[in-house]
Motif scaffolding. Structure first.
Motif, PDB file in Angstrom:
ATOM      1  N   LEU A   1       3.008 -11.268  -4.285  1.00 39.41           N
ATOM      2  CA  LEU A   1       2.263 -11.154  -5.534  1.00 39.41           C
ATOM      3  C   LEU A   1       1.183 -10.079  -5.400  1.00 39.41           C
ATOM      4  O   LEU A   1       0.336 -10.142  -4.507  1.00 39.41           O
ATOM      5  N   GLY A   2       1.210  -9.100  -6.287  1.00 38.12           N
ATOM      6  CA  GLY A   2       0.170  -8.084  -6.308  1.00 38.12           C
ATOM      7  C   GLY A   2      -1.009  -8.565  -7.129  1.00 38.12           C
ATOM      8  O   GLY A   2      -0.840  -8.984  -8.281  1.00 38.12           O
ATOM      9  N   PHE A   3      -2.206  -8.537  -6.546  1.00 35.51           N
ATOM     10  CA  PHE A   3      -3.425  -8.999  -7.218  1.00 35.51           C
ATOM     11  C   PHE A   3      -4.340  -7.791  -7.405  1.00 35.51           C
ATOM     12  O   PHE A   3      -4.872  -7.242  -6.439  1.00 35.51           O
ATOM     13  N   LEU A   4      -4.495  -7.353  -8.653  1.00 34.98           N
ATOM     14  CA  LEU A   4      -5.188  -6.105  -8.963  1.00 34.98           C
ATOM     15  C   LEU A   4      -6.374  -6.341  -9.882  1.00 34.98           C
ATOM     16  O   LEU A   4      -6.423  -7.313 -10.618  1.00 34.98           O
ATOM     17  N   GLY A   5      -7.291  -5.391  -9.851  1.00 41.32           N
ATOM     18  CA  GLY A   5      -8.411  -5.427 -10.777  1.00 41.32           C
ATOM     19  C   GLY A   5      -9.477  -4.433 -10.366  1.00 41.32           C
ATOM     20  O   GLY A   5      -9.612  -4.099  -9.189  1.00 41.32           O
ATOM     21  N   PRO A   6     -10.239  -3.933 -11.323  1.00 41.53           N
ATOM     22  CA  PRO A   6     -11.320  -3.006 -10.999  1.00 41.53           C
ATOM     23  C   PRO A   6     -12.463  -3.716 -10.271  1.00 41.53           C
ATOM     24  O   PRO A   6     -12.485  -4.945 -10.173  1.00 41.53           O
ATOM     25  N   ASN A   7     -13.407  -2.946  -9.762  1.00 35.77           N
ATOM     26  CA  ASN A   7     -14.596  -3.547  -9.172  1.00 35.77           C
ATOM     27  C   ASN A   7     -15.279  -4.439 -10.187  1.00 35.77           C
ATOM     28  O   ASN A   7     -15.385  -4.093 -11.369  1.00 35.77           O
ATOM     29  N   GLY A   8     -15.723  -5.599  -9.726  1.00 36.89           N
ATOM     30  CA  GLY A   8     -16.367  -6.542 -10.629  1.00 36.89           C
ATOM     31  C   GLY A   8     -15.409  -7.466 -11.333  1.00 36.89           C
ATOM     32  O   GLY A   8     -15.824  -8.286 -12.157  1.00 36.89           O
ATOM     33  N   ALA A   9     -14.125  -7.364 -11.001  1.00 37.25           N
ATOM     34  CA  ALA A   9     -13.127  -8.213 -11.658  1.00 37.25           C
ATOM     35  C   ALA A   9     -13.137  -9.642 -11.133  1.00 37.25           C
ATOM     36  O   ALA A   9     -12.560 -10.534 -11.742  1.00 37.25           O
ATOM     37  N   GLY A  10     -13.767  -9.860  -9.985  1.00 33.13           N
ATOM     38  CA  GLY A  10     -13.804 -11.190  -9.392  1.00 33.13           C
ATOM     39  C   GLY A  10     -12.735 -11.434  -8.353  1.00 33.13           C
ATOM     40  O   GLY A  10     -12.551 -12.570  -7.903  1.00 33.13           O
TER      41      GLY A  10
ATOM     42  N   TYR B   1      -1.050  -9.884  -2.153  1.00 27.78           N
ATOM     43  CA  TYR B   1      -1.356  -8.529  -1.689  1.00 27.78           C
ATOM     44  C   TYR B   1      -2.362  -7.863  -2.623  1.00 27.78           C
ATOM     45  O   TYR B   1      -2.069  -7.628  -3.798  1.00 27.78           O
ATOM     46  N   VAL B   2      -3.541  -7.583  -2.105  1.00 25.93           N
ATOM     47  CA  VAL B   2      -4.591  -6.892  -2.853  1.00 25.93           C
ATOM     48  C   VAL B   2      -4.646  -5.449  -2.369  1.00 25.93           C
ATOM     49  O   VAL B   2      -4.780  -5.196  -1.169  1.00 25.93           O
ATOM     50  N   SER B   3      -4.539  -4.501  -3.282  1.00 28.28           N
ATOM     51  CA  SER B   3      -4.548  -3.092  -2.884  1.00 28.28           C
ATOM     52  C   SER B   3      -5.062  -2.220  -4.015  1.00 28.28           C
ATOM     53  O   SER B   3      -4.946  -2.556  -5.193  1.00 28.28           O
ATOM     54  N   HIS B   4      -5.641  -1.076  -3.635  1.00 27.68           N
ATOM     55  CA  HIS B   4      -6.024  -0.057  -4.604  1.00 27.68           C
ATOM     56  C   HIS B   4      -4.986   1.060  -4.675  1.00 27.68           C
ATOM     57  O   HIS B   4      -5.179   2.029  -5.413  1.00 27.68           O
ATOM     58  N   TYR B   5      -3.910   0.915  -3.898  1.00 27.70           N
ATOM     59  CA  TYR B   5      -2.875   1.931  -3.877  1.00 27.70           C
ATOM     60  C   TYR B   5      -1.678   1.439  -4.697  1.00 27.70           C
ATOM     61  O   TYR B   5      -0.922   0.577  -4.264  1.00 27.70           O
TER      62      TYR B   5
ATOM     63  N   GLU C   1       1.834   1.165  -3.316  1.00 26.23           N
ATOM     64  CA  GLU C   1       2.129   0.012  -2.478  1.00 26.23           C
ATOM     65  C   GLU C   1       2.551  -1.182  -3.323  1.00 26.23           C
ATOM     66  O   GLU C   1       3.498  -1.903  -2.970  1.00 26.23           O
ATOM     67  N   ILE C   2       1.860  -1.390  -4.426  1.00 28.38           N
ATOM     68  CA  ILE C   2       2.228  -2.477  -5.337  1.00 28.38           C
ATOM     69  C   ILE C   2       3.630  -2.246  -5.890  1.00 28.38           C
ATOM     70  O   ILE C   2       4.446  -3.171  -5.976  1.00 28.38           O
ATOM     71  N   GLU C   3       3.921  -1.005  -6.258  1.00 34.16           N
ATOM     72  CA  GLU C   3       5.254  -0.660  -6.769  1.00 34.16           C
ATOM     73  C   GLU C   3       6.326  -0.988  -5.741  1.00 34.16           C
ATOM     74  O   GLU C   3       7.393  -1.505  -6.075  1.00 34.16           O
ATOM     75  N   SER C   4       6.062  -0.662  -4.486  1.00 37.72           N
ATOM     76  CA  SER C   4       7.055  -0.818  -3.430  1.00 37.72           C
ATOM     77  C   SER C   4       7.237  -2.266  -2.988  1.00 37.72           C
ATOM     78  O   SER C   4       8.353  -2.697  -2.708  1.00 37.72           O
ATOM     79  N   LEU C   5       6.135  -3.034  -2.952  1.00 34.45           N
ATOM     80  CA  LEU C   5       6.167  -4.345  -2.318  1.00 34.45           C
ATOM     81  C   LEU C   5       6.313  -5.524  -3.265  1.00 34.45           C
ATOM     82  O   LEU C   5       6.964  -6.506  -2.939  1.00 34.45           O
ATOM     83  N   CYS C   6       5.682  -5.440  -4.432  1.00 34.88           N
ATOM     84  CA  CYS C   6       5.447  -6.646  -5.231  1.00 34.88           C
ATOM     85  C   CYS C   6       6.476  -6.841  -6.338  1.00 34.88           C
ATOM     86  O   CYS C   6       6.839  -5.894  -7.035  1.00 34.88           O
TER      87      CYS C   6
END
Length: 250
Positions: A33-42, A190-194, A197-202
């Protein structure tokens, strides 16, 4: 594929300000599972609550249907955490680092040694086992961090920016290792700013902003949903719904 983790309506405030505001999502057994969000997203606070490092103000985290607060010791034996900040003992060898972290889960003697050897071999560091992390490159430190987190064979592995600040070859090695772990049955958050990587893995993506989930769906479905608005990639979709370019958040 059963439900492994359920995050239900988590709320957390600091000095009267909500940093996590009704955060809810699920993680199914066997997925990445890709877990994404901008700074301050929690995201970071949510991860700390999921791992039990930080108590939640309200809400519930269930692991295989059980509230983690009622079985915290067993739960923490079932998870592994690869933190964003490298967590190693520089005065210990690579071998002793992995052995120490694995021993915290109750393993002893021959089984402890076998697990240590297997974890170091898996990340390609068995030949460097006698060296201290201070001599390692950034990529090698990241791989050793992973070895320390998987030696006890966790059911759920939480990876917070595991490839920050390393070279492309090391990043590719780590991504291949993640795919192998998953193929062996490890469920991964999986938490990432790339975004590549999310495209490839999640297979599925959760996007959080302002303390709560704003999108949670299969990657293919997410792309289909936003294609009608001219967004064709995860990076474009993220910018469209958050107003932020993910890489600018590093």
């Amino acid at each position: 594929m059963g439900r492994l983790l359920e995050v239900k309506q988590l709320v957390k405030s600091y000095e009267g300000k909500k940093v996590v505001d009704n955060m809810s999502f699920n993680v199914d057994e066997g997925e990445i599972l890709g877990f994404l969000g901008p700074n301050g997203a929690g995201k970071s606070t949510t991860i700390r609550m999921i791992t039990g490092i930080e108590s939640n103000g309200s809400g519930t985290v269930l692991f295989i249907g059980k509230n983690i607060n009622t079985c915290m010791k067993d739960y923490q034996h079932s998870i592994g955490v690869v933190p964003q900040e490298i967590a190693l003992y520089n005065d210990l060898s690579a071998y002793d680092n992995v052995k120490f972290f694995c021993s915290l889960y109750g393993y002893q003697k021959s089984e402890l040694e076998e697990r240590t050897k297997e974890a170091l071999g898996f990340v390609g560091l068995w030949d460097r086992r006698k060296e201290r992390p201070g001599k390692f490159s950034g990529g090698m430190k990241r791989r050793l961090n992973i070895a320390c987190s998987i030696a006890h064979s966790p059911k759920l592995l939480i990876m917070d920016e595991p490839t920050v600040g390393i070279d492309p070859q090391s990043r590719n090695n780590i991504m291949e290792a993640i795919k192998i772990l998953n193929s062996r049955g490890t469920t991964i958050i999986y938490v990432s700013h790339y975004m590549e990587e999310i495209e490839s893995l999640c297979s599925r993506v959760v996007i959080a902003d302002k303390g709560h989930v704003i999108e949670d769906m299969d990657k293919v479905e997410l792309k289909r949903k936003y294609k009608i608005q001219g967004q064709n990639s995860l990076e474009e979709i993220f910018l469209h719904i958050t107003g932020t370019q993910l890489r600018d958040e590093v």
